[in-house]
Design an enzyme around this catalytic site. Structure first.
Site, PDB file in Angstrom:
ATOM      1  N   HIS A 104       0.865  -1.189   0.000  1.00  0.00           N
ATOM      2  CA  HIS A 104       0.000   0.000   0.000  1.00  0.00           C
ATOM      3  C   HIS A 104       0.900   1.238   0.000  1.00  0.00           C
ATOM      4  O   HIS A 104       1.987   1.234   0.570  1.00  0.00           O
ATOM      5  CB  HIS A 104      -0.916  -0.005   1.231  1.00  0.00           C
ATOM      6  CG  HIS A 104      -1.896   1.124   1.187  1.00  0.00           C
ATOM      7  ND1 HIS A 104      -1.605   2.362   1.705  1.00  0.00           N
ATOM      8  CD2 HIS A 104      -3.135   1.222   0.642  1.00  0.00           C
ATOM      9  CE1 HIS A 104      -2.640   3.167   1.482  1.00  0.00           C
ATOM     10  NE2 HIS A 104      -3.577   2.497   0.841  1.00  0.00           N
ATOM     11  N   GLU A 176      -3.207   2.737  -7.244  1.00  0.00           N
ATOM     12  CA  GLU A 176      -3.548   3.797  -6.296  1.00  0.00           C
ATOM     13  C   GLU A 176      -2.506   4.911  -6.416  1.00  0.00           C
ATOM     14  O   GLU A 176      -1.459   4.859  -5.749  1.00  0.00           O
ATOM     15  CB  GLU A 176      -3.553   3.242  -4.872  1.00  0.00           C
ATOM     16  CG  GLU A 176      -4.582   2.164  -4.651  1.00  0.00           C
ATOM     17  CD  GLU A 176      -5.026   2.099  -3.196  1.00  0.00           C
ATOM     18  OE1 GLU A 176      -6.158   2.452  -2.923  1.00  0.00           O
ATOM     19  OE2 GLU A 176      -4.207   1.712  -2.341  1.00  0.00           O
ATOM     20  N   GLY A 182      -6.190   9.572   0.295  1.00  0.00           N
ATOM     21  CA  GLY A 182      -6.342  10.147   1.636  1.00  0.00           C
ATOM     22  C   GLY A 182      -6.736  11.616   1.656  1.00  0.00           C
ATOM     23  O   GLY A 182      -6.968  12.238   0.622  1.00  0.00           O
ATOM     24  N   SER A 222      -9.298   8.338  -3.241  1.00  0.00           N
ATOM     25  CA  SER A 222     -10.404   9.303  -3.167  1.00  0.00           C
ATOM     26  C   SER A 222     -11.627   8.889  -3.993  1.00  0.00           C
ATOM     27  O   SER A 222     -12.291   9.736  -4.590  1.00  0.00           O
ATOM     28  CB  SER A 222      -9.946  10.706  -3.585  1.00  0.00           C
ATOM     29  OG  SER A 222      -9.022  11.210  -2.656  1.00  0.00           O
TER      30      SER A 222
HETATM   31  O1  LIG Z   1      -5.833   4.135   0.463  1.00  0.00           O
HETATM   32  C1  LIG Z   1      -6.884   3.865  -0.066  1.00  0.00           C
HETATM   33  C2  LIG Z   1      -7.304   2.467  -0.230  1.00  0.00           C
HETATM   34  O2  LIG Z   1      -6.250   1.618   0.059  1.00  0.00           O
HETATM   35  C3  LIG Z   1      -7.800   4.909  -0.554  1.00  0.00           C
HETATM   36  O3  LIG Z   1      -8.072   5.819   0.469  1.00  0.00           O
HETATM   37  P1  LIG Z   1      -9.079   7.044   0.200  1.00  0.00           P
HETATM   38  O4  LIG Z   1     -10.250   6.500  -0.565  1.00  0.00           O
HETATM   39  O5  LIG Z   1      -9.446   7.530   1.562  1.00  0.00           O
HETATM   40  O6  LIG Z   1      -8.318   8.058  -0.599  1.00  0.00           O
END
Ligand SMILES: O=C(CO)COP(=O)(O)O
Length: 356
Positions: A104, A176, A182, A222
């Site tokens: 991650h 991601e 975040g 997001s």
């Molecule tokens: O880190 C994430 C999933 O692993 C995504 O987080 P957000 O959807 O809060 O940006």
């Protein structure tokens, strides 16, 4: 039921203790059991280590129409040893955990994990029979240098080094982008996300061949109720990996049903829009090695002219059998398909729509 597979998952990060996770899973299972999906859906939740035992029991007890797969947020690649504070694959197996997330962005960028470390974990997770979710993504700096594609390819090539084709059914990828994740993250546009998913799928095809088409590639960063519909409609996005917008079970459920509705409406629309030219165009794209293999498209009075990334993927015999095809022709770096001049514009327009 359609054969389309769609993945929805959430990473709870370092939020929700044991009680909160059990309550969340219990609510989510109740919601999920109301779903009567026409698609094959996979739903997963990745809570923190200390909640895994109860999370697994809760998911097993509540299992109904749509089971929830429970995953761990990380794993040490060794079975045991002097690694204070780490959790081994044997320990996760003992708890009944089915899925392990590796790499991650917060582990890569906050904990400074390297591609080589992610690779060791991927190999170990696959060896121990876990569904292995490898996360990849470029930073904002890398995006600004215009090297996102190279970064993604590097993370895949190192992260998946030594993985065999036989292990692919247990492998998932999440794209991601670090700048999208975040609080303060800017969600990727659907077009941008789909473009990067194409790069990822192309790289997987180069690494593993046709079997790689079974690897789902999920988008995360997001994702919310405003952008989830557009994201899921992209041709190369197989699922959504959600953080904040999924941490309330009802909100997550709402996001899931909205996206399923929109996928279903789009399928109905494309079936009713289908005409003889769109059917030919779709067959042609398939036999040319798929959308991702076509890098340029033009036409003249009687020929569709395409430039392909890999000419070995063309099935010439199948193309000649497509209705209305009058012949095929190959010159350096260009493949041509001949049609009557009365229909060339119609075929070309349908190809353009499908390749969008
Ligand atoms: O880190 C994430 C999933 O692993 C995504 O987080 P957000 O959807 O809060 O940006």
């Amino acid at each position: 039921m359609s054969t389309k597979k769609i993945y929805f998952g959430t990473n709870l990060k370092m939020y929700k203790g044991n009680q909160a996770v059990v309550q969340y899973l219990s609510e989510l299972s109740d919601f999920a059991n109301n779903l009567q999906p026409e698609y094959e859906i996979t739903l997963f939740v990745i809570p923190s280590y200390t909640t895994l035992k109860d999370a697994v029991s809760c998911a097993q007890e509540k299992t109904g129409r749509l089971p929830i797969k429970i995953g761990a947020q990380n794993m040490n690649p060794n079975d045991n040893g002097q690694f204070t504070g780490e959790i081994s694959p044997l320990m996760l197996n003992e708890l009944g955990v089915q899925l392990v997330m590796i790499g991650h962005s917060e582990r890569r960028h906050v904990m400074k994990e390297t591609d080589q470390e992610e690779n060791e974990k991927v190999l170990s997770a696959l060896k121990h029979g876990f569904t292995t979710l490898l996360c990849i993504g470029e930073t904002l700096e890398q995006k600004n240098y215009n090297i996102s594609d190279e970064v993604l390819r590097t993370q895949l090539k190192i992260g998946l080094q030594g993985v065999s084709v036989e292990q692919l059914p247990s492998l998932w990828i999440a794209y991601e982008p670090v700048w999208a994740i975040g609080t303060g993250g800017i969600p990727a546009t659907a077009d941008y996300a789909d473009e990067k998913h194409t790069v990822i799928k192309q790289c997987l095809l180069e690494l593993f061949g046709e079997e790689s088409k079974k690897i789902p590639v999920l988008y995360g960063g997001s994702v919310n109720l405003e952008n989830s519909n557009e994201l899921i409609l992209q041709p190369h996005i197989d699922g959504l990996f959600v953080g904040r917008s999924a941490w309330d079970a009802e909100n997550f459920y709402q996001l899931i049903i909205n996206t399923l509705d929109v996928v279903s409406a789009e399928e109905m629309r494309s079936i009713s829009d289908e005409n003889e030219f769109s059917i030919i165009a779709r067959q042609l794209i398939n036999e040319l090695g798929g959308k991702s293999n076509i890098s340029a498209l033009t036409h003249c009075a009687t020929r569709i002219r395409v430039v392909l990334d890999d000419e070995t993927k063309i099935d010439k015999i199948a193309i000649e059998k497509i209705s209305m095809v009058k012949g095929i022709f190959s010159i350096t770096k260009q493949f041509q398909i001949i049609f009557d001049k009365q229909i060339i514009d119609d075929i070309y327009s349908e190809l353009k729509i499908l390749l969008k």
